[in-house]
Write a protein that holds these residues in place. Structure first.
Motif, PDB file in Angstrom:
ATOM      1  N   MET A   1       0.837  -1.196   0.000  1.00 29.22           N
ATOM      2  CA  MET A   1       0.000   0.000   0.000  1.00 29.22           C
ATOM      3  C   MET A   1       0.870   1.244   0.000  1.00 29.22           C
ATOM      4  SD  MET A   1      -2.769  -1.216   2.834  1.00 29.22           S
ATOM      5  CE  MET A   1      -3.395  -2.881   2.790  1.00 29.22           C
ATOM      6  N   HIS A   2       0.335   2.331  -0.458  1.00 27.46           N
ATOM      7  CA  HIS A   2       1.179   3.504  -0.715  1.00 27.46           C
ATOM      8  C   HIS A   2       1.717   4.127   0.560  1.00 27.46           C
ATOM      9  CE1 HIS A   2      -2.397   5.721   0.406  1.00 27.46           C
ATOM     10  NE2 HIS A   2      -1.747   6.855   0.280  1.00 27.46           N
ATOM     11  N   ARG A   3       0.939   4.162   1.636  1.00 26.47           N
ATOM     12  CA  ARG A   3       1.393   4.817   2.845  1.00 26.47           C
ATOM     13  C   ARG A   3       1.106   3.983   4.071  1.00 26.47           C
ATOM     14  NH1 ARG A   3       0.403  10.010   4.293  1.00 26.47           N
ATOM     15  NH2 ARG A   3      -1.734   9.458   4.730  1.00 26.47           N
ATOM     16  N   THR A   4       0.480   2.815   3.904  1.00 24.61           N
ATOM     17  CA  THR A   4       0.154   1.977   5.027  1.00 24.61           C
ATOM     18  C   THR A   4       1.105   0.805   5.100  1.00 24.61           C
ATOM     19  OG1 THR A   4      -1.449   0.799   3.677  1.00 24.61           O
ATOM     20  CG2 THR A   4      -2.291   2.590   5.023  1.00 24.61           C
ATOM     21  N   LEU A 314      -4.791   8.135  -2.466  1.00 25.54           N
ATOM     22  CA  LEU A 314      -4.630   6.714  -2.162  1.00 25.54           C
ATOM     23  C   LEU A 314      -4.517   5.931  -3.461  1.00 25.54           C
ATOM     24  CD1 LEU A 314      -5.038   4.030  -0.445  1.00 25.54           C
ATOM     25  CD2 LEU A 314      -7.480   4.398  -0.773  1.00 25.54           C
ATOM     26  N   VAL A 315      -3.559   5.003  -3.531  1.00 26.43           N
ATOM     27  CA  VAL A 315      -3.568   3.970  -4.565  1.00 26.43           C
ATOM     28  C   VAL A 315      -4.194   2.734  -3.927  1.00 26.43           C
ATOM     29  CG1 VAL A 315      -2.213   2.484  -6.062  1.00 26.43           C
ATOM     30  CG2 VAL A 315      -1.526   4.856  -5.750  1.00 26.43           C
ATOM     31  N   TYR A 316      -5.332   2.293  -4.455  1.00 34.59           N
ATOM     32  CA  TYR A 316      -6.067   1.210  -3.808  1.00 34.59           C
ATOM     33  C   TYR A 316      -5.490  -0.152  -4.197  1.00 34.59           C
ATOM     34  CZ  TYR A 316      -9.806  -1.618  -1.958  1.00 34.59           C
ATOM     35  OH  TYR A 316     -10.517  -2.548  -1.221  1.00 34.59           O
ATOM     36  N   ASP A 327      -6.404   1.656  -8.848  1.00 33.60           N
ATOM     37  CA  ASP A 327      -6.945   2.986  -9.134  1.00 33.60           C
ATOM     38  C   ASP A 327      -6.572   3.971  -8.031  1.00 33.60           C
ATOM     39  OD1 ASP A 327      -8.081   2.031 -11.433  1.00 33.60           O
ATOM     40  OD2 ASP A 327     -10.136   1.969 -10.666  1.00 33.60           O
ATOM     41  N   LEU A 328      -6.673   5.257  -8.369  1.00 33.69           N
ATOM     42  CA  LEU A 328      -6.395   6.322  -7.406  1.00 33.69           C
ATOM     43  C   LEU A 328      -7.699   6.807  -6.786  1.00 33.69           C
ATOM     44  CD1 LEU A 328      -3.940   8.539  -9.522  1.00 33.69           C
ATOM     45  CD2 LEU A 328      -3.420   6.465  -8.209  1.00 33.69           C
ATOM     46  N   PHE A 329      -7.636   7.135  -5.500  1.00 33.03           N
ATOM     47  CA  PHE A 329      -8.753   7.775  -4.813  1.00 33.03           C
ATOM     48  C   PHE A 329      -8.256   9.094  -4.220  1.00 33.03           C
ATOM     49  CE2 PHE A 329     -10.327   3.569  -5.261  1.00 33.03           C
ATOM     50  CZ  PHE A 329     -11.707   3.700  -5.331  1.00 33.03           C
ATOM     51  N   ILE A 330      -9.048  10.144  -4.426  1.00 32.18           N
ATOM     52  CA  ILE A 330      -8.672  11.494  -4.019  1.00 32.18           C
ATOM     53  C   ILE A 330      -9.795  12.081  -3.189  1.00 32.18           C
ATOM     54  CG2 ILE A 330      -8.127  13.822  -4.845  1.00 32.18           C
ATOM     55  CD1 ILE A 330      -7.121  12.512  -7.445  1.00 32.18           C
ATOM     56  N   ASP A 362      -8.599  13.717   3.595  1.00 31.45           N
ATOM     57  CA  ASP A 362      -7.634  12.640   3.351  1.00 31.45           C
ATOM     58  C   ASP A 362      -8.385  11.339   3.119  1.00 31.45           C
ATOM     59  OD1 ASP A 362      -5.123  11.571   2.978  1.00 31.45           O
ATOM     60  OD2 ASP A 362      -4.659  11.339   5.101  1.00 31.45           O
ATOM     61  N   VAL A 363      -7.705  10.405   2.450  1.00 29.01           N
ATOM     62  CA  VAL A 363      -8.260   9.086   2.148  1.00 29.01           C
ATOM     63  C   VAL A 363      -7.164   8.056   2.361  1.00 29.01           C
ATOM     64  CG1 VAL A 363      -7.778   9.467  -0.318  1.00 29.01           C
ATOM     65  CG2 VAL A 363      -9.383   7.675   0.364  1.00 29.01           C
ATOM     66  N   GLU A 364      -7.533   6.918   2.971  1.00 22.41           N
ATOM     67  CA  GLU A 364      -6.560   5.893   3.314  1.00 22.41           C
ATOM     68  C   GLU A 364      -7.220   4.527   3.194  1.00 22.41           C
ATOM     69  OE1 GLU A 364      -3.744   4.578   3.260  1.00 22.41           O
ATOM     70  OE2 GLU A 364      -2.729   5.916   4.660  1.00 22.41           O
ATOM     71  N   GLN A 365      -6.410   3.498   3.108  1.00 22.65           N
ATOM     72  CA  GLN A 365      -6.901   2.118   3.010  1.00 22.65           C
ATOM     73  C   GLN A 365      -6.641   1.385   4.310  1.00 22.65           C
ATOM     74  OE1 GLN A 365      -5.794  -0.134  -0.565  1.00 22.65           O
ATOM     75  NE2 GLN A 365      -5.364  -1.891   0.747  1.00 22.65           N
ATOM     76  N   GLY A 366      -7.679   0.712   4.825  1.00 22.78           N
ATOM     77  CA  GLY A 366      -7.538  -0.081   6.035  1.00 22.78           C
ATOM     78  C   GLY A 366      -7.004  -1.469   5.747  1.00 22.78           C
ATOM     79  N   PRO A 367      -6.587  -2.181   6.799  1.00 22.11           N
ATOM     80  CA  PRO A 367      -6.014  -3.528   6.609  1.00 22.11           C
ATOM     81  C   PRO A 367      -6.963  -4.510   5.937  1.00 22.11           C
ATOM     82  CG  PRO A 367      -5.531  -2.696   8.802  1.00 22.11           C
ATOM     83  CD  PRO A 367      -6.509  -1.739   8.197  1.00 22.11           C
TER      84      PRO A 367
END
Length: 389
Positions: A1-4, A314-316, A327-330, A362-367
């Motif tokens: 993941m990009h930041r996680t 976020l890159v999902y 895909d990107l999420f903004i 902000d947008v982020e991906q959870g585990p």
């Protein structure tokens, strides 16, 4: 993941951080938002409010599923979702003072790639100093125990934008770790001063590459041409999103002027044109030349006019929404939307734009592959998006 960080067992992190077993102790605060899912309104996801925050700015997941969230005024919170779907929060002590006037804030926060072993956290913020104001990058070790609560120990300044200038806008301050685990990328906005984006000696209006200790490690070709040794790409405006995809491509989004918000594929040594070219115009109506083939500037992969005012990026990569992998999420601020961008290799195009009714910071991906959002402003909520139905 990009930041996680990829999810690890809770036992590893609890042992490493000394976190209490009972989330109700160590001065954890009760949630303030209802955890009932909100109707989808035709959107392909259900929205569950988790807690309410005070002008949140950024978030990052830790390996055990807890989160760190920054707030504009200078507070960092450790957030743990409870079994009931709400959250318990602890203020994190040891954060340097920031200047939060205007667009200033305690900004990005990202767990180190080796967080499960090191407990290191990287974060950024705007400060006042000699010559005016600027953005700084810090690092500290997260510790959490029942006796003293949550705190960052050994906080060290790693990098400071140069030069400091007057004004309260366009700090940027986003952080992304390179896939090699040996470098990080850091964005410096042009501080609403235009010309520094093209100034080789300034870090303003640039994407920077640094070592994990904050040492300049920019593009060698630019360094040989007399650029600041941290500069990786230049000609940027207000860079508020930065993320690597699974193929190692670095994506960035930035706010344009009146029109011309951009998603860019960041390549070393390239000039992205600001303020010489833009697909938008000056706020007073004066024209700016558009990107054109052969003009010597790297064009955006996607641009918007009217604007979306992009927040986090976020890159999902999750399994919950397999149709969106890559895909990107903004987060959309003035557009009050969640924006999806279709990515096909190194090409991108506009996808969906879902109204959220609030500015999304902000947008982020959870585990588990859920998508998490934070709303901008006082009373901004932390939201969890899961598959509808």
């Amino acid at each position: 993941m990009h930041r996680t960080i990829a999810c690890a067992t809770a036992a590893i992190l609890v042992a490493a951080c000394g976190a209490p077993n009972d989330p109700a102790i160590a001065n954890g605060s009760a949630p303030q938002a209802s955890s009932a899912p909100v109707a989808t309104d035709g959107r392909p996801f259900a929205v569950t409010p988790v807690t309410t925050l005070d002008s949140p700015w950024a978030m990052t997941f830790l390996p055990d599923g807890r989160m760190l969230v920054t707030e504009k005024g200078g507070r960092m919170l450790l957030v743990q979702q409870s079994t009931g779907g709400n959250a318990v929060t602890w203020p994190v002590q040891g954060i340097p003072a920031v200047d939060s006037e205007g667009q200033g804030a305690l900004m990005d926060v990202v767990a180190a790639p080796d967080f499960a072993r090191s407990n290191l956290v990287y974060f950024s913020g705007s400060v006042t100093g000699a010559g005016g104001k600027g953005v700084k990058l810090w690092r500290g070790r997260l510790v959490h125990d029942a006796e003293q609560g949550a705190r960052l120990e050994g906080v060290t300044e790693l990098f400071s934008a140069t030069p400091f200038v007057s004004g309260d806008g366009h700090y940027s301050g986003r952080i992304a770790f390179a896939p090699d685990g040996q470098h990080l990328f850091f964005t410096n906005g042009e501080r609403q001063k235009f010309d520094p984006a093209q100034d080789p000696k300034a870090t303003l209006g640039k994407v920077l590459r640094l070592t994990l200790d904050g040492k300049p490690a920019g593009d060698p070709g630019l360094t040989a041409r007399g650029f600041h040794p941290a500069v990786w790409s230049y000609g940027h405006r207000n860079l508020l999103g930065l993320a690597f995809d699974a193929q190692g491509n670095l994506w960035e989004q930035e706010m344009g002027p009146k029109g011309g918000d951009e998603v860019n594929l960041i390549l070393p040594g390239r000039n992205y044109g600001w303020p010489k070219v833009s697909n938008g115009s000056h706020y007073d109506g004066r024209d700016i030349p558009d990107h054109k083939p052969g003009d010597g500037f790297e064009p955006p992969k996607v641009s918007w006019n009217p604007v979306i005012s992009p927040g986090g990026l976020l890159v999902y990569t999750g399994a919950m929404f397999p149709e969106w992998q890559g895909d990107l999420f903004i987060g959309g601020l003035s557009s009050e939307a969640l924006v999806r961008v279709d990515v096909n290799g190194t090409n991108a195009s506009k996808g969906d734009q879902w109204p959220m009714g609030k500015r999304i910071r902000d947008v982020e991906q959870g585990p588990d592959g859920a998508i998490w959002l934070i709303e901008d402003g006082e009373g901004g909520r932390l939201l969890k998006l899961t598959k509808a139905g």
